[in-house]
Write a protein that holds these residues in place. Structure first.
Motif, PDB file in Angstrom:
ATOM      1  N   LEU A  48      -3.328  -6.296  21.981  1.00 46.89           N
ATOM      2  CA  LEU A  48      -2.267  -5.380  21.592  1.00 46.89           C
ATOM      3  C   LEU A  48      -1.656  -5.756  20.247  1.00 46.89           C
ATOM      4  O   LEU A  48      -0.515  -5.404  19.948  1.00 46.89           O
ATOM      5  N   GLY A  49      -2.412  -6.491  19.449  1.00 46.07           N
ATOM      6  CA  GLY A  49      -1.947  -6.863  18.121  1.00 46.07           C
ATOM      7  C   GLY A  49      -0.900  -7.954  18.166  1.00 46.07           C
ATOM      8  O   GLY A  49      -0.921  -8.835  19.034  1.00 46.07           O
ATOM      9  N   PHE A  50       0.035  -7.897  17.214  1.00 47.09           N
ATOM     10  CA  PHE A  50       1.076  -8.913  17.135  1.00 47.09           C
ATOM     11  C   PHE A  50       1.929  -8.959  18.405  1.00 47.09           C
ATOM     12  O   PHE A  50       2.451 -10.005  18.771  1.00 47.09           O
ATOM     13  N   ALA A  51       2.060  -7.822  19.091  1.00 42.40           N
ATOM     14  CA  ALA A  51       2.922  -7.753  20.283  1.00 42.40           C
ATOM     15  C   ALA A  51       2.424  -8.638  21.409  1.00 42.40           C
ATOM     16  O   ALA A  51       3.213  -9.081  22.247  1.00 42.40           O
ATOM     17  N   GLY A  52       1.114  -8.926  21.450  1.00 45.07           N
ATOM     18  CA  GLY A  52       0.595  -9.789  22.510  1.00 45.07           C
ATOM     19  C   GLY A  52      -0.762  -9.333  22.999  1.00 45.07           C
ATOM     20  O   GLY A  52      -1.471  -8.567  22.325  1.00 45.07           O
ATOM     21  N   ASN A  53      -1.141  -9.765  24.184  1.00 44.35           N
ATOM     22  CA  ASN A  53      -2.409  -9.360  24.785  1.00 44.35           C
ATOM     23  C   ASN A  53      -2.308  -9.432  26.299  1.00 44.35           C
ATOM     24  O   ASN A  53      -1.349  -9.995  26.850  1.00 44.35           O
ATOM     25  N   VAL A  54      -3.311  -8.860  26.970  1.00 45.35           N
ATOM     26  CA  VAL A  54      -3.345  -8.812  28.435  1.00 45.35           C
ATOM     27  C   VAL A  54      -4.721  -9.257  28.886  1.00 45.35           C
ATOM     28  O   VAL A  54      -5.739  -8.753  28.389  1.00 45.35           O
ATOM     29  N   SER A  55      -4.771 -10.199  29.806  1.00 45.80           N
ATOM     30  CA  SER A  55      -6.019 -10.668  30.390  1.00 45.80           C
ATOM     31  C   SER A  55      -6.027 -10.278  31.872  1.00 45.80           C
ATOM     32  O   SER A  55      -5.144 -10.677  32.632  1.00 45.80           O
ATOM     33  N   ILE A  56      -7.041  -9.486  32.268  1.00 47.74           N
ATOM     34  CA  ILE A  56      -7.086  -8.937  33.625  1.00 47.74           C
ATOM     35  C   ILE A  56      -8.321  -9.466  34.337  1.00 47.74           C
ATOM     36  O   ILE A  56      -9.445  -9.332  33.851  1.00 47.74           O
ATOM     37  N   VAL A  73      -3.054  -0.277  31.312  1.00 47.46           N
ATOM     38  CA  VAL A  73      -2.637  -0.761  29.999  1.00 47.46           C
ATOM     39  C   VAL A  73      -2.418   0.438  29.092  1.00 47.46           C
ATOM     40  O   VAL A  73      -3.340   1.247  28.886  1.00 47.46           O
ATOM     41  N   THR A  74      -1.222   0.559  28.544  1.00 47.13           N
ATOM     42  CA  THR A  74      -0.883   1.660  27.637  1.00 47.13           C
ATOM     43  C   THR A  74      -0.700   1.109  26.229  1.00 47.13           C
ATOM     44  O   THR A  74       0.115   0.207  25.999  1.00 47.13           O
ATOM     45  N   ALA A  75      -1.487   1.636  25.288  1.00 44.36           N
ATOM     46  CA  ALA A  75      -1.398   1.212  23.894  1.00 44.36           C
ATOM     47  C   ALA A  75      -2.104   2.233  23.018  1.00 44.36           C
ATOM     48  O   ALA A  75      -3.046   2.904  23.465  1.00 44.36           O
ATOM     49  N   HIS A  76      -1.636   2.354  21.790  1.00 52.29           N
ATOM     50  CA  HIS A  76      -2.253   3.250  20.809  1.00 52.29           C
ATOM     51  C   HIS A  76      -2.339   4.687  21.320  1.00 52.29           C
ATOM     52  O   HIS A  76      -3.301   5.411  21.032  1.00 52.29           O
ATOM     53  N   GLY A  77      -1.360   5.082  22.111  1.00 51.26           N
ATOM     54  CA  GLY A  77      -1.286   6.463  22.564  1.00 51.26           C
ATOM     55  C   GLY A  77      -2.146   6.810  23.751  1.00 51.26           C
ATOM     56  O   GLY A  77      -2.201   7.980  24.148  1.00 51.26           O
ATOM     57  N   VAL A  78      -2.826   5.842  24.360  1.00 49.12           N
ATOM     58  CA  VAL A  78      -3.660   6.126  25.535  1.00 49.12           C
ATOM     59  C   VAL A  78      -3.323   5.129  26.643  1.00 49.12           C
ATOM     60  O   VAL A  78      -2.867   4.017  26.387  1.00 49.12           O
ATOM     61  N   VAL A 133     -11.831   2.121  33.956  1.00 43.81           N
ATOM     62  CA  VAL A 133     -12.087   3.502  34.366  1.00 43.81           C
ATOM     63  C   VAL A 133     -12.071   4.377  33.124  1.00 43.81           C
ATOM     64  O   VAL A 133     -11.056   4.484  32.439  1.00 43.81           O
ATOM     65  N   GLY A 134     -13.210   5.013  32.837  1.00 40.78           N
ATOM     66  CA  GLY A 134     -13.301   5.855  31.658  1.00 40.78           C
ATOM     67  C   GLY A 134     -13.832   5.089  30.462  1.00 40.78           C
ATOM     68  O   GLY A 134     -14.291   3.936  30.575  1.00 40.78           O
ATOM     69  N   PRO A 135     -13.750   5.688  29.279  1.00 42.70           N
ATOM     70  CA  PRO A 135     -14.264   5.038  28.065  1.00 42.70           C
ATOM     71  C   PRO A 135     -13.444   3.792  27.708  1.00 42.70           C
ATOM     72  O   PRO A 135     -12.238   3.752  27.915  1.00 42.70           O
ATOM     73  N   VAL A 136     -14.140   2.796  27.175  1.00 44.04           N
ATOM     74  CA  VAL A 136     -13.479   1.546  26.772  1.00 44.04           C
ATOM     75  C   VAL A 136     -13.025   1.667  25.322  1.00 44.04           C
ATOM     76  O   VAL A 136     -13.853   1.868  24.429  1.00 44.04           O
ATOM     77  N   PRO A 137     -11.718   1.564  25.057  1.00 39.46           N
ATOM     78  CA  PRO A 137     -11.242   1.664  23.671  1.00 39.46           C
ATOM     79  C   PRO A 137     -11.635   0.441  22.860  1.00 39.46           C
ATOM     80  O   PRO A 137     -12.005  -0.609  23.400  1.00 39.46           O
ATOM     81  N   GLY A 138     -11.526   0.563  21.549  1.00 43.86           N
ATOM     82  CA  GLY A 138     -11.938  -0.524  20.670  1.00 43.86           C
ATOM     83  C   GLY A 138     -11.076  -1.757  20.782  1.00 43.86           C
ATOM     84  O   GLY A 138     -11.532  -2.865  20.459  1.00 43.86           O
ATOM     85  N   TRP A 139      -9.824  -1.639  21.222  1.00 34.84           N
ATOM     86  CA  TRP A 139      -8.945  -2.792  21.331  1.00 34.84           C
ATOM     87  C   TRP A 139      -9.055  -3.514  22.673  1.00 34.84           C
ATOM     88  O   TRP A 139      -8.285  -4.414  22.961  1.00 34.84           O
ATOM     89  N   MET A 140     -10.044  -3.089  23.478  1.00 33.28           N
ATOM     90  CA  MET A 140     -10.259  -3.705  24.787  1.00 33.28           C
ATOM     91  C   MET A 140     -11.673  -4.251  24.870  1.00 33.28           C
ATOM     92  O   MET A 140     -12.630  -3.574  24.485  1.00 33.28           O
ATOM     93  N   THR A 141     -11.817  -5.481  25.378  1.00 34.46           N
ATOM     94  CA  THR A 141     -13.115  -6.136  25.503  1.00 34.46           C
ATOM     95  C   THR A 141     -13.398  -6.432  26.963  1.00 34.46           C
ATOM     96  O   THR A 141     -12.538  -6.982  27.666  1.00 34.46           O
ATOM     97  N   VAL A 142     -14.604  -6.071  27.427  1.00 36.52           N
ATOM     98  CA  VAL A 142     -14.982  -6.271  28.824  1.00 36.52           C
ATOM     99  C   VAL A 142     -15.955  -7.435  28.918  1.00 36.52           C
ATOM    100  O   VAL A 142     -17.017  -7.440  28.268  1.00 36.52           O
ATOM    101  N   TYR A 143     -15.607  -8.447  29.728  1.00 38.96           N
ATOM    102  CA  TYR A 143     -16.487  -9.569  30.012  1.00 38.96           C
ATOM    103  C   TYR A 143     -16.974  -9.469  31.456  1.00 38.96           C
ATOM    104  O   TYR A 143     -16.661  -8.512  32.174  1.00 38.96           O
ATOM    105  N   ASP A 144     -17.762 -10.459  31.912  1.00 38.65           N
ATOM    106  CA  ASP A 144     -18.305 -10.401  33.262  1.00 38.65           C
ATOM    107  C   ASP A 144     -17.215 -10.399  34.328  1.00 38.65           C
ATOM    108  O   ASP A 144     -17.292  -9.661  35.309  1.00 38.65           O
ATOM    109  N   ASP A 145     -16.233 -11.249  34.176  1.00 32.96           N
ATOM    110  CA  ASP A 145     -15.195 -11.367  35.196  1.00 32.96           C
ATOM    111  C   ASP A 145     -13.792 -11.184  34.624  1.00 32.96           C
ATOM    112  O   ASP A 145     -12.811 -11.598  35.239  1.00 32.96           O
ATOM    113  N   ASN A 146     -13.698 -10.591  33.440  1.00 31.12           N
ATOM    114  CA  ASN A 146     -12.405 -10.507  32.776  1.00 31.12           C
ATOM    115  C   ASN A 146     -12.397  -9.334  31.807  1.00 31.12           C
ATOM    116  O   ASN A 146     -13.418  -9.006  31.196  1.00 31.12           O
ATOM    117  N   VAL A 147     -11.218  -8.703  31.680  1.00 31.78           N
ATOM    118  CA  VAL A 147     -11.004  -7.655  30.682  1.00 31.78           C
ATOM    119  C   VAL A 147      -9.835  -8.086  29.813  1.00 31.78           C
ATOM    120  O   VAL A 147      -8.760  -8.416  30.323  1.00 31.78           O
TER     121      VAL A 147
END
Length: 447
Positions: A170-178, A133-138, A152-166
């Motif tokens: 991405l703001g108004f543009a949308g979101n990603v559920s992994i 996932v590419t957003a906010h320059g990372v 993998v690596g540090p979790v940015p503030g715009w990403m939330t980690v759950y037990d079985d889902n990340v």
């Protein structure tokens, strides 16, 4: 400098005592009103617990709802098979149609798929082992090969980690559920999708020039129907926006307001003559009719609509009846008060000639009251166009019911915006027409 002696001062005080000997109410009335208003405001803040209400309100939902009024989203889902294959699926009623091939989705040579969420600044690359996932320059890789997705690596503030889902916001543009076996993307677009032609139309996804060419001089798409007629049918019967049903319901709302106001005014007009003390000198009849008007007005139009939908079932008949009952009470009161405030001299002059009662009313009263009555009726009609929308939400027919159905789904906010805009346009038109007619009748210029 002028000096006033004691006798002159006493004379002035005697002549104008209201200025020199003011009562307690006159001296402190304004201050008491100000203090009472302040105390009432503090009481209202405490009673409604406004600080807690504002603190716990979900203000972020305001932005979400407003964005959904002017945009739509596409939700592709990428299912990752055990053999590493990636299967792309879209919702059943996707705005892209049954066989979409969007240009913002790119199949890479290595088998991965890149989805542009908002240009190159926000994108998602899906492969069998990880999702980037590419957003906010990372760029943040999320491994999906283990039992649960792992960032993998540090979790940015715009990403939330759950037990079985990340979840990546991405703001108004949308979101990603992994998750382990699938990646679901919500990509948002400005505008209203398929507003003219839906995905089942023969004109769907065709450029404007090609559509115009087909309508004007192209070969018939259906042998038994012209392309112009087919295009109109496709627009009117658009399954996503339901233009035909929406405009029909809007017309029902206008008819409800007109019919209810017309019947109310026709009923209130003769009753007002009987309720006016100076026209009908029967105090008992005056009071009975005035209390009858009060009763009809005291029961809100919405309550009348609820009663009548129980009696007649949902539909515009109940709505027209609710407006009729309310307007009979409102216009009856306005008409009767207008009659009681007329100038009696023209009436007495015509009566002195020995004219019949009907002629006295016709030439002594009607010229005075007709402009005022018509002005009041036009204002009520204009208000009832708005009121008819509200009572439609409880089953009284019209576009109000359609609007309520769209809001209940909590997913069709663009349809809600469409109907709200139509209602506003109708209200503005009727407001302008009503004002113009009132000023014309009253002999004044509209501003």
């Amino acid at each position: 400098m002028t000096v006033i002696d004691a006798n002159r001062m006493h004379e002035i005080e005697t002549r104008y005592p209201e200025y020199f000997h003011r009562s307690f109410r006159q001296r402190f009335g304004g201050l008491m009103i100000l203090v009472a208003t302040l105390l009432y405001s503090l009481y209202a803040v405490w009673f409604f617990d406004l600080p807690k209400l504002f603190a716990e309100a979900h203000w972020e939902r305001v932005g979400i709802y407003l964005s959904q009024w002017v945009s739509y989203d596409v939700q592709p889902e990428f299912r990752i098979g055990d053999d590493g294959s990636i299967d792309i699926r879209y919702p059943r009623f996707s705005p892209l149609g049954d066989n979409p091939h969007p240009d913002w989705l790119v199949n890479n040579p290595d088998g991965s798929i890149t989805v542009s969420i908002s240009g190159t600044s926000r994108s998602v690359t899906v492969s069998k082992s990880e999702t980037i996932v590419t957003a906010h320059g990372v760029s943040v890789p999320v491994e999906v090969s283990s039992g649960a997705p792992k960032v993998v690596g540090p979790v940015p503030g715009w990403m939330t980690v759950y037990d079985d889902n990340v979840l990546a916001d991405l703001g108004f543009a949308g979101n990603v559920s992994i998750s382990v076996d699938r990646v679901k993307i919500r990509k948002r677009f400005i505008g209203w999708a398929n507003f003219i032609f839906d995905t089942q139309s023969s004109f769907f996804d065709k450029p404007v020039g090609e559509v115009v060419s087909l309508i004007v001089s192209g070969p018939r798409i259906k042998p038994d129907q012209s392309n112009l007629s087919l295009a109109f049918d496709d627009i009117w019967n658009n399954s996503e926006w339901q233009h035909g049903d929406v405009w029909t319901k809007l017309f029902q709302t206008i008819v409800m307001a007109f019919l209810g106001t017309l019947l109310g005014s026709l009923t209130a007009f003769p009753l007002a003559f009987l309720a006016a003390r100076n026209i009908t000198p029967n105090r008992l009849l005056n009071q009975i009719l005035k209390r009858f008007f009060d009763f009809l007005r005291s029961v809100d139009m919405l309550i009348w609509a609820l009663f009548l939908t129980r009696a007649f079932g949902p539909g515009p008949l109940a709505g027209s009846g609710a407006i009729f009952l309310t307007e009979t009470g409102t216009l009856g009161k306005l008409y009767s008060e207008g009659l009681e405030n007329i100038d009696n001299k023209p009436r007495e002059g015509i009566k002195s000639t020995g004219a019949q009662t009907v002629l006295v009313h016709r030439y002594g009263i009607m010229p005075q009251i007709v402009p005022v009555f018509v002005s009041q009726t036009l204002y009520q009609w204009e208000s009832n166009v708005r009121g008819a929308t509200i009572i439609g939400a409880v089953g009284a027919g019209g576009i109000g019911l359609k609007l309520w159905e769209a809001m209940r789904t909590n997913a069709n906010w663009e349809n809600v915006a469409y109907m709200v805009i139509l209602i506003l346009i109708v209200v503005f038109i009727f407001d302008a027409a009503s004002n113009a007619l009132r000023h014309r009748l009253m002999g004044t210029k509209a501003h």
